[in-house]
Design a protein around this motif. Structure first.
Motif, PDB file in Angstrom:
ATOM      1  N   LYS A 197      48.812 -11.288  57.570  1.00  0.00           N
ATOM      2  CA  LYS A 197      47.797 -11.735  56.610  1.00  0.00           C
ATOM      3  C   LYS A 197      46.559 -10.847  56.586  1.00  0.00           C
ATOM      4  O   LYS A 197      45.787 -10.887  55.622  1.00  0.00           O
ATOM      5  N   MET A 198      46.382 -10.052  57.636  1.00  0.00           N
ATOM      6  CA  MET A 198      45.151  -9.288  57.736  1.00  0.00           C
ATOM      7  C   MET A 198      45.400  -7.791  57.909  1.00  0.00           C
ATOM      8  O   MET A 198      44.995  -6.976  57.086  1.00  0.00           O
ATOM      9  N   ASP A 199      46.090  -7.428  58.976  1.00  0.00           N
ATOM     10  CA  ASP A 199      46.245  -6.000  59.288  1.00  0.00           C
ATOM     11  C   ASP A 199      47.029  -5.244  58.221  1.00  0.00           C
ATOM     12  O   ASP A 199      46.601  -4.183  57.760  1.00  0.00           O
ATOM     13  N   LYS A 200      48.183  -5.802  57.846  1.00  0.00           N
ATOM     14  CA  LYS A 200      49.046  -5.094  56.897  1.00  0.00           C
ATOM     15  C   LYS A 200      48.391  -4.933  55.525  1.00  0.00           C
ATOM     16  O   LYS A 200      48.358  -3.821  54.980  1.00  0.00           O
ATOM     17  N   PRO A 201      47.833  -6.001  54.937  1.00  0.00           N
ATOM     18  CA  PRO A 201      47.203  -5.837  53.617  1.00  0.00           C
ATOM     19  C   PRO A 201      46.006  -4.884  53.630  1.00  0.00           C
ATOM     20  O   PRO A 201      45.743  -4.195  52.639  1.00  0.00           O
ATOM     21  N   LEU A 202      45.272  -4.860  54.756  1.00  0.00           N
ATOM     22  CA  LEU A 202      44.065  -4.034  54.830  1.00  0.00           C
ATOM     23  C   LEU A 202      44.330  -2.651  55.418  1.00  0.00           C
ATOM     24  O   LEU A 202      43.440  -1.800  55.450  1.00  0.00           O
ATOM     25  N   ASN A 203      45.571  -2.445  55.901  1.00  0.00           N
ATOM     26  CA  ASN A 203      45.948  -1.184  56.545  1.00  0.00           C
ATOM     27  C   ASN A 203      45.044  -0.873  57.732  1.00  0.00           C
ATOM     28  O   ASN A 203      44.518   0.232  57.893  1.00  0.00           O
ATOM     29  N   ILE A 204      44.836  -1.895  58.577  1.00  0.00           N
ATOM     30  CA  ILE A 204      44.069  -1.720  59.803  1.00  0.00           C
ATOM     31  C   ILE A 204      44.871  -2.304  60.963  1.00  0.00           C
ATOM     32  O   ILE A 204      45.892  -2.972  60.751  1.00  0.00           O
ATOM     33  N   ALA A 205      44.435  -2.044  62.181  1.00  0.00           N
ATOM     34  CA  ALA A 205      45.043  -2.646  63.366  1.00  0.00           C
ATOM     35  C   ALA A 205      43.952  -3.360  64.136  1.00  0.00           C
ATOM     36  O   ALA A 205      42.926  -2.760  64.464  1.00  0.00           O
ATOM     37  N   THR A 206      44.148  -4.639  64.391  1.00  0.00           N
ATOM     38  CA  THR A 206      43.140  -5.391  65.143  1.00  0.00           C
ATOM     39  C   THR A 206      43.603  -5.749  66.552  1.00  0.00           C
ATOM     40  O   THR A 206      42.779  -5.902  67.452  1.00  0.00           O
ATOM     41  N   ILE A 207      44.917  -5.902  66.738  1.00  0.00           N
ATOM     42  CA  ILE A 207      45.427  -6.327  68.042  1.00  0.00           C
ATOM     43  C   ILE A 207      46.606  -5.447  68.448  1.00  0.00           C
ATOM     44  O   ILE A 207      47.529  -5.238  67.663  1.00  0.00           O
ATOM     45  N   GLU A 208      46.556  -4.948  69.664  1.00  0.00           N
ATOM     46  CA  GLU A 208      47.689  -4.188  70.181  1.00  0.00           C
ATOM     47  C   GLU A 208      48.367  -4.962  71.301  1.00  0.00           C
ATOM     48  O   GLU A 208      47.720  -5.698  72.050  1.00  0.00           O
ATOM     49  N   THR A 209      49.667  -4.827  71.378  1.00  0.00           N
ATOM     50  CA  THR A 209      50.442  -5.469  72.432  1.00  0.00           C
ATOM     51  C   THR A 209      50.517  -4.543  73.630  1.00  0.00           C
ATOM     52  O   THR A 209      50.906  -3.384  73.502  1.00  0.00           O
ATOM     53  N   VAL A 210      50.124  -5.039  74.793  1.00  0.00           N
ATOM     54  CA  VAL A 210      50.218  -4.270  76.028  1.00  0.00           C
ATOM     55  C   VAL A 210      51.408  -4.822  76.802  1.00  0.00           C
ATOM     56  O   VAL A 210      51.363  -5.954  77.308  1.00  0.00           O
ATOM     57  N   ARG A 211      52.445  -4.070  76.856  1.00  0.00           N
ATOM     58  CA  ARG A 211      53.725  -4.559  77.369  1.00  0.00           C
ATOM     59  C   ARG A 211      53.597  -5.211  78.743  1.00  0.00           C
ATOM     60  O   ARG A 211      52.990  -4.658  79.652  1.00  0.00           O
ATOM     61  N   ARG A 212      54.153  -6.402  78.832  1.00  0.00           N
ATOM     62  CA  ARG A 212      54.225  -7.209  80.052  1.00  0.00           C
ATOM     63  C   ARG A 212      52.863  -7.685  80.557  1.00  0.00           C
ATOM     64  O   ARG A 212      52.783  -8.309  81.610  1.00  0.00           O
ATOM     65  N   ARG A 213      51.807  -7.408  79.802  1.00  0.00           N
ATOM     66  CA  ARG A 213      50.473  -7.822  80.265  1.00  0.00           C
ATOM     67  C   ARG A 213      49.751  -8.731  79.278  1.00  0.00           C
ATOM     68  O   ARG A 213      49.011  -9.619  79.682  1.00  0.00           O
ATOM     69  N   GLY A 214      49.963  -8.510  77.988  1.00  0.00           N
ATOM     70  CA  GLY A 214      49.293  -9.375  77.022  1.00  0.00           C
ATOM     71  C   GLY A 214      48.842  -8.616  75.790  1.00  0.00           C
ATOM     72  O   GLY A 214      49.559  -7.743  75.292  1.00  0.00           O
ATOM     73  N   TYR A 215      47.645  -8.914  75.321  1.00  0.00           N
ATOM     74  CA  TYR A 215      47.135  -8.338  74.074  1.00  0.00           C
ATOM     75  C   TYR A 215      45.697  -7.848  74.263  1.00  0.00           C
ATOM     76  O   TYR A 215      44.962  -8.339  75.116  1.00  0.00           O
ATOM     77  N   ARG A 216      45.331  -6.882  73.428  1.00  0.00           N
ATOM     78  CA  ARG A 216      43.971  -6.354  73.478  1.00  0.00           C
ATOM     79  C   ARG A 216      43.490  -6.112  72.052  1.00  0.00           C
ATOM     80  O   ARG A 216      44.221  -5.604  71.200  1.00  0.00           O
ATOM     81  N   PHE A 217      42.253  -6.505  71.787  1.00  0.00           N
ATOM     82  CA  PHE A 217      41.640  -6.242  70.492  1.00  0.00           C
ATOM     83  C   PHE A 217      41.377  -4.746  70.392  1.00  0.00           C
ATOM     84  O   PHE A 217      40.757  -4.160  71.280  1.00  0.00           O
ATOM     85  N   CYS A 218      41.856  -4.114  69.326  1.00  0.00           N
ATOM     86  CA  CYS A 218      41.791  -2.657  69.263  1.00  0.00           C
ATOM     87  C   CYS A 218      41.051  -2.103  68.052  1.00  0.00           C
ATOM     88  O   CYS A 218      40.883  -0.891  67.930  1.00  0.00           O
ATOM     89  N   TYR A 219      40.631  -2.979  67.117  1.00  0.00           N
ATOM     90  CA  TYR A 219      39.893  -2.471  65.954  1.00  0.00           C
ATOM     91  C   TYR A 219      38.623  -1.786  66.440  1.00  0.00           C
ATOM     92  O   TYR A 219      37.958  -2.283  67.339  1.00  0.00           O
ATOM     93  N   PRO A 220      38.276  -0.586  65.918  1.00  0.00           N
ATOM     94  CA  PRO A 220      38.770   0.057  64.703  1.00  0.00           C
ATOM     95  C   PRO A 220      39.758   1.196  64.935  1.00  0.00           C
ATOM     96  O   PRO A 220      39.685   2.233  64.250  1.00  0.00           O
TER      97      PRO A 220
END
Length: 226
Positions: A197-220
């Protein structure tokens, strides 16, 4: 908005819990200083309501960790002490308000509302992205993004901790009222909705998956580096 109540008196804590819930506040309850400090370490609060006298210390002792983590979070101390010096000590320690017992509940709510207008966890602004937790609203370059409910809360929590990797378990504990009743898959669903709903339509990345550890906010960070 979320409020942490730190109170050990059975009658008063029930009054606070039931009353604030009726006013549509999300509330957590701790019965001592140790539990209160634990909640503060894992969750973000708009306001902390703490009794002066607790079984293992003073409510004043929560002011420093709350303000260190989130300076805009309001701290209100409840106290049976009615002397001027105690009130001065509390306010100088960093509390936003000092309310003497016994108090009228409607007056308490009004004072909480006043503190939340001037404090709380307010806007998160990162370049062209603005997240408004109070109004559950996101804008990007002036355009409002339709993202509500748990996905909004997940995004907001990660944005507030954008220098950290946050595990699924931490997200569940911070956002869901009864995390033990849901599976970690709900986090994946929320993350997917954010990206769709957000990243794909706006062509941005807000959250990255850190394998086996969780997630991190990555914008901009650019979308092609997600």
């Amino acid at each position: 908005m979320r409020i942490l109540i730190i109170e050990d008196d059975n009658t008063l804590k029930k009054t606070l819990l039931d009353g604030l819930t009726e006013f549509n506040y999300q509330t957590d309850l701790a019965e001592n200083l140790k539990d209160g400090e634990y909640f503060i370490s894992i969750r973000n609060y708009d306001l902390v309501l703490a009794d002066w006298n607790l079984p293992d210390g003073s409510g004043i002792d929560v002011i420093a960790p709350v303000k260190t983590k989130s300076p805009r979070t309001a701290v209100v101390i409840l106290s049976a002490k009615d002397d001027k010096q105690s009130e001065i000590e509390t306010l100088r320690a960093g509390a936003d308000d000092y309310i003497k017992k016994p108090f009228d509940f409607d007056v308490l709510v009004a004072r909480i509302e006043a503190r939340l207008r001037f404090g709380g966890t307010n806007l998160i602004e990162i370049e062209n992205l603005i997240i408004n937790p109070d109004e559950e609203k996101i804008t990007y370059k002036g355009t409002e993004i339709e993202l509500k409910g748990k996905p909004f809360e997940v995004l907001t929590h990660l944005a507030r901790h954008r220098d950290q990797i946050v595990s699924k378990e931490q997200l569940l504990d911070a956002i869901w009222e009864e995390p033990e009743l849901v599976t970690p898959n709900v986090i994946e669903v929320a993350i997917n909705q954010i990206r769709q709903k957000m990243d794909k339509p706006l062509n941005i990345a807000t959250i990255e998956t850190v394998r086996r550890r969780g997630y991190r906010f990555c914008y901009p960070k650019p979308a092609n580096m997600q």
